[in-house]
Design a protein around this motif. Sequence first.
Motif, PDB file in Angstrom:
ATOM      1  N   ARG A 168       3.344   5.850  -5.712  1.00 23.82           N
ATOM      2  CA  ARG A 168       3.071   6.090  -7.133  1.00 23.82           C
ATOM      3  C   ARG A 168       2.014   7.178  -7.317  1.00 23.82           C
ATOM      4  O   ARG A 168       2.101   7.990  -8.241  1.00 23.82           O
ATOM      5  CB  ARG A 168       2.656   4.788  -7.809  1.00 23.82           C
ATOM      6  N   LEU A 169       1.032   7.226  -6.438  1.00 21.77           N
ATOM      7  CA  LEU A 169       0.033   8.292  -6.497  1.00 21.77           C
ATOM      8  C   LEU A 169       0.697   9.641  -6.215  1.00 21.77           C
ATOM      9  O   LEU A 169       0.403  10.648  -6.880  1.00 21.77           O
ATOM     10  CB  LEU A 169      -1.091   8.020  -5.500  1.00 21.77           C
ATOM     11  N   THR A 170       1.604   9.673  -5.265  1.00 22.66           N
ATOM     12  CA  THR A 170       2.376  10.882  -4.967  1.00 22.66           C
ATOM     13  C   THR A 170       3.215  11.285  -6.179  1.00 22.66           C
ATOM     14  O   THR A 170       3.339  12.469  -6.493  1.00 22.66           O
ATOM     15  CB  THR A 170       3.276  10.657  -3.740  1.00 22.66           C
TER      16      THR A 170
ATOM     17  N   SER B  60       0.837  -1.208   0.000  1.00 13.90           N
ATOM     18  CA  SER B  60       0.000   0.000   0.000  1.00 13.90           C
ATOM     19  C   SER B  60       0.868   1.252   0.000  1.00 13.90           C
ATOM     20  O   SER B  60       0.499   2.268  -0.598  1.00 13.90           O
ATOM     21  CB  SER B  60      -0.963  -0.001   1.185  1.00 13.90           C
ATOM     22  N   GLY B  61       2.025   1.204   0.628  1.00 13.73           N
ATOM     23  CA  GLY B  61       2.952   2.338   0.599  1.00 13.73           C
ATOM     24  C   GLY B  61       3.483   2.589  -0.796  1.00 13.73           C
ATOM     25  O   GLY B  61       3.635   3.745  -1.223  1.00 13.73           O
TER      26      GLY B  61
ATOM     27  N   ALA C  50       1.871   1.852  -3.574  1.00 10.21           N
ATOM     28  CA  ALA C  50       0.751   2.429  -4.322  1.00 10.21           C
ATOM     29  C   ALA C  50       0.602   3.913  -4.000  1.00 10.21           C
ATOM     30  O   ALA C  50       0.396   4.746  -4.897  1.00 10.21           O
ATOM     31  CB  ALA C  50      -0.540   1.677  -4.004  1.00 10.21           C
ATOM     32  N   LEU C  51       0.717   4.262  -2.727  1.00  8.06           N
ATOM     33  CA  LEU C  51       0.630   5.662  -2.332  1.00  8.06           C
ATOM     34  C   LEU C  51       1.816   6.456  -2.887  1.00  8.06           C
ATOM     35  O   LEU C  51       1.659   7.604  -3.302  1.00  8.06           O
ATOM     36  CB  LEU C  51       0.570   5.783  -0.803  1.00  8.06           C
TER      37      LEU C  51
END
Length: 147
Positions: free
Chosen positions: A60-62, A54-55, A57-58
């Motif tokens: 990549r969103l960042t 999940s980190g 994924a976050l």
Amino acid sequence: MSSVSAEIGMWKGMENARWTVLAAAVEAAATGLILFVRPSWFAWLVFGNEFSDSGSALGRLTAIALLGLTLATWPLSGAVGPPPSSVRALLVYNVLATIYLLYVATGGQLMGILLWPAIALHAIFSIVLGRTWLGERNLQRGDDFSI
């Protein structure tokens, strides 16, 4: 100071501001690209630890947000100086990044080899962009801040 000298100083200040915005945008783009391609490298280099799934994924969103910031603040060719909104956006990003990374560093649990250099880089950009922003505000108000 003569009007010609003042005008030359103004053009020189705008060119310096343009290069400052370009350097800060390149840093945001590089961070975004590394975060998008290999969030685990970023985590290890800056925090000395791995991201969870999940980190990542976050991260990549960042990265997507940082690349958007880069596109929004990239200096246009032919422009005399950067738009004040670009300076302001990059200033806010760098100030908040400096504060947060200092907070992480003082906790001492997440400490990668690039954490302190990242803090220094964001602090330097904060100072230079802050000076640029204040200089632009003074020019807009018509204040003479020449020496």
